[in-house]
Design a protein around this motif. Structure first.
Motif, PDB file in Angstrom:
ATOM      1  N   THR A 196     -25.052 -68.601 -38.904  1.00 10.42           N
ATOM      2  CA  THR A 196     -24.081 -67.768 -38.201  1.00 10.42           C
ATOM      3  C   THR A 196     -22.695 -68.378 -38.398  1.00 10.42           C
ATOM      4  O   THR A 196     -22.522 -69.589 -38.240  1.00 10.42           O
ATOM      5  CB  THR A 196     -24.383 -67.702 -36.697  1.00 10.42           C
ATOM      6  N   GLN A 230     -23.831 -71.994 -36.536  1.00 10.99           N
ATOM      7  CA  GLN A 230     -25.265 -72.209 -36.440  1.00 10.99           C
ATOM      8  C   GLN A 230     -25.862 -72.240 -37.843  1.00 10.99           C
ATOM      9  O   GLN A 230     -25.488 -71.445 -38.698  1.00 10.99           O
ATOM     10  CB  GLN A 230     -25.948 -71.075 -35.665  1.00 10.99           C
ATOM     11  N   THR A 284     -32.137 -67.972 -31.813  1.00  7.76           N
ATOM     12  CA  THR A 284     -31.217 -68.404 -32.850  1.00  7.76           C
ATOM     13  C   THR A 284     -31.280 -69.916 -33.028  1.00  7.76           C
ATOM     14  O   THR A 284     -31.767 -70.626 -32.150  1.00  7.76           O
ATOM     15  CB  THR A 284     -29.771 -68.017 -32.488  1.00  7.76           C
ATOM     16  N   LEU A 318     -17.890 -62.029 -36.565  1.00  8.09           N
ATOM     17  CA  LEU A 318     -19.215 -62.643 -36.505  1.00  8.09           C
ATOM     18  C   LEU A 318     -19.976 -62.275 -37.765  1.00  8.09           C
ATOM     19  O   LEU A 318     -20.083 -61.102 -38.116  1.00  8.09           O
ATOM     20  CB  LEU A 318     -19.970 -62.136 -35.276  1.00  8.09           C
ATOM     21  N   GLU A 319     -20.476 -63.287 -38.464  1.00 10.11           N
ATOM     22  CA  GLU A 319     -21.309 -63.067 -39.646  1.00 10.11           C
ATOM     23  C   GLU A 319     -22.632 -63.788 -39.425  1.00 10.11           C
ATOM     24  O   GLU A 319     -22.648 -64.951 -39.016  1.00 10.11           O
ATOM     25  CB  GLU A 319     -20.645 -63.614 -40.897  1.00 10.11           C
ATOM     26  N   CYS A 320     -23.728 -63.089 -39.693  1.00  9.36           N
ATOM     27  CA  CYS A 320     -25.067 -63.662 -39.554  1.00  9.36           C
ATOM     28  C   CYS A 320     -25.811 -63.415 -40.846  1.00  9.36           C
ATOM     29  O   CYS A 320     -25.742 -62.318 -41.406  1.00  9.36           O
ATOM     30  CB  CYS A 320     -25.832 -63.011 -38.402  1.00  9.36           C
TER      31      CYS A 320
END
Length: 118
Positions: free
Chosen positions: A42, A50, A84, A102-104
């Protein structure tokens, strides 16, 4: 030795990912990967917040599937949201704010990008 999901974690596992807009997914599902060895990450505003691998999960994927299938009917295509990697907002006292990006992602599968709006 088998790990058991206690009542406190059972409640959290459902509440944390089950509300409208809380868990964007898709647009595709995949098969043929080892769910116990998947790298996840993340980013917030371009910075990694993350990173982890499903092999580091507290409860193994197959054990969670067995547990939940005793309490609800699971069908092909159902999604079990598991949580997560370390690094979430509460532990850092940092939460998403309006305008954050936000990029996941899941290595070798793809990523999603979302702008946080009011």
């Amino acid at each position: 030795m088998s790990t058991q999901v206690d009542a406190e974690h059972q409640h959290h596992l459902v509440r944390a990912k089950s509300r409208a807009t809380y868990c964007p997914i898709g647009p595709y599902l995949t098969t043929g990967i080892d769910p116990m060895n998947v790298d996840l990450w993340t980013k917030v505003n371009g910075n990694y917040e993350q990173q982890g691998n499903t092999s580091d999960m507290i409860f193994p994927v197959y054990e969670m599937l067995a547990y939940f299938s005793h309490h609800m009917r699971l069908l092909p295509g159902d999604i079990l949201a598991t949580g997560t990697p370390p690094g979430v907002g509460m532990g850092k006292n940092r939460f998403l704010a309006d305008g954050d990006i936000l990029e996941c992602g899941v290595d070798h599968l793809g990523a999603q990008r979302h702008e946080i709006v009011p």
